[in-house]
Design a protein around this motif. Structure first.
Motif, short mmCIF file in Angstrom:
data_model
loop_
_atom_site.label_atom_id
_atom_site.label_comp_id
_atom_site.label_asym_id
_atom_site.label_seq_id
_atom_site.Cartn_x
_atom_site.Cartn_y
_atom_site.Cartn_z
N ARG A 94 41.11 32.70 39.78
CA ARG A 94 41.77 33.55 40.76
C ARG A 94 42.23 32.71 41.95
NH1 ARG A 94 40.28 36.62 36.81
NH2 ARG A 94 39.29 38.63 37.18
N LEU A 187 29.86 32.72 40.88
CA LEU A 187 29.07 33.45 39.88
C LEU A 187 29.67 34.83 39.66
CD1 LEU A 187 25.54 32.45 41.18
CD2 LEU A 187 26.69 31.61 39.13
N ALA A 208 31.33 36.73 32.68
CA ALA A 208 31.78 35.98 33.85
C ALA A 208 32.05 36.86 35.06
CB ALA A 208 33.04 35.19 33.50
N LEU A 209 31.95 38.18 34.87
CA LEU A 209 32.27 39.11 35.96
C LEU A 209 31.09 39.98 36.38
CD1 LEU A 209 35.70 40.32 34.54
CD2 LEU A 209 35.41 39.14 36.72
N1 GLN Z 1 37.27 38.04 42.04
C1 GLN Z 1 37.06 38.42 40.67
C2 GLN Z 1 37.67 39.78 40.44
O1 GLN Z 1 37.51 40.65 41.24
C3 GLN Z 1 35.59 38.42 40.29
C4 GLN Z 1 35.12 37.05 40.03
C5 GLN Z 1 33.64 36.96 39.89
O2 GLN Z 1 32.90 37.89 39.54
N2 GLN Z 1 33.16 35.80 40.14
O3 GLN Z 1 38.34 39.97 39.46
#
Ligand code: GLN
Length: 283
Positions: A94, A187, A208-209
């Motif tokens: 991102r 994380l 990963a989320l």
């Molecule tokens: N910023 C990401 C999102 O909202 C989340 C990334 C994360 O959990 N490390 O899609």
């Protein structure tokens, strides 16, 4: 159909289906089919595309309409000015995570940093961006997912830093062979109940989320592993999500009462990076 006509039509369809940045996405997908750069695409605006290219292009537009992210369709994503290979085994980097890289480079300029560890490296974008900007620094990058580490290795080779980044399989800091001067971690921090709001949920790895009920489960687990992994005077940089500032800073303050803690907001004004620096002398 000409390039211009194809782009106009695709943009209309993407717009009608509420896809963000419809014109840009249409261009990226068409360039992927035509294997051409942005400038050339514009120079060739009035050229006809072949029926075969036309069919392929609409095939990609259909996949996009089905929710598949453009980065997975093309296999590319830009991060910190660099091109990374991505596939569904890794989170798509991102833009807001570039702040983690900026902060890490800033820290490394102001104090001696000879070793860095990135936790949960995914496609390797953060570790590789750091490696290319800190040629003298030794970098470790860990991930629990073997498939993600394969992607990270591919990107390390693509950017010529495979001999400088030591990829380690394992849970967060566990595989680290030595304490480091700086730990960088993006994380998973999305609250479980908010996962359905992530538009790419059906394609990106939820591993990963998903940060558990309050989004902070993984961040707290990192806290249980950090002892002996961060050198005196060392720093930890953590990416966080909306409204997590208070809980995260309180957690780390309780763990390291004498550490200096700072929070930096991203370009949208959302508190995004928590940095913690240990005192040089713990007494
Ligand atoms: N910023 C990401 C999102 O909202 C989340 C990334 C994360 O959990 N490390 O899609």
């Amino acid at each position: 159909m000409t390039i211009k006509q194809a782009l106009i039509r695709a943009t209309e369809i993407l717009t009608a289906n509420n896809i963000e940045d419809p014109r840009l996405e249409a261009e990226i997908l068409l360039r992927h089919i035509l294997k051409t750069g942005r400038v050339q695409l514009y120079l060739d605006f009035d050229q006809e595309i072949s029926p075969e290219q036309d069919e392929k292009f609409w095939g990609l537009i259909k996949r996009r309409l089905n929710g598949e992210p453009t980065a997975y369709i093309t296999g590319h994503r830009e991060f910190y000015g660099l091109d990374f290979y991505v596939d569904p085994s890794v989170l798509i980097p991102r833009p807001e995570s570039e702040l983690l890289v900026e902060k890490a480079l800033e820290l490394a300029q102001n104090r001696p940093v000879s070793t860095i560890a990135e936790v949960g490296t995914g496609c390797g974008a953060i570790a590789i961006s750091l490696a290319l900007n800190r040629p003298q620094t030794k970098i470790y990058a860990t991930d629990t997912s073997a498939a993600a580490l394969k992607v990270a290795l591919f990107n390390c080779q693509k950017h010529g830093v495979a001999n400088r980044i030591c990829l380690l399989a394992g849970d967060m800091l566990e595989p680290l062979p030595e304490p480091v001067d700086l730990i960088v971690a993006n994380l998973p921090y999305v609250r479980e109940s908010e996962l359905p709001q992530i538009s790419t949920l059906n394609f990106e790895p939820s591993l990963a989320l998903n940060g558990g009920a309050d989004g902070l489960e993984k961040i707290r687990r990192l806290g249980t592993q950090i002892s002996g992994k961060l050198c005196p005077g060392g720093s930890l940089l953590l990416e966080i999500g909306q409204k997590q500032r208070k809980a995260v800073t309180t957690f780390w303050h309780n763990l390291f009462p004498s550490a200096e803690i700072e929070v930096t907001a991203d370009l949208s004004g959302i508190d995004r990076v928590v940095s913690l620096t240990l005192p040089l002398n713990p007494f």
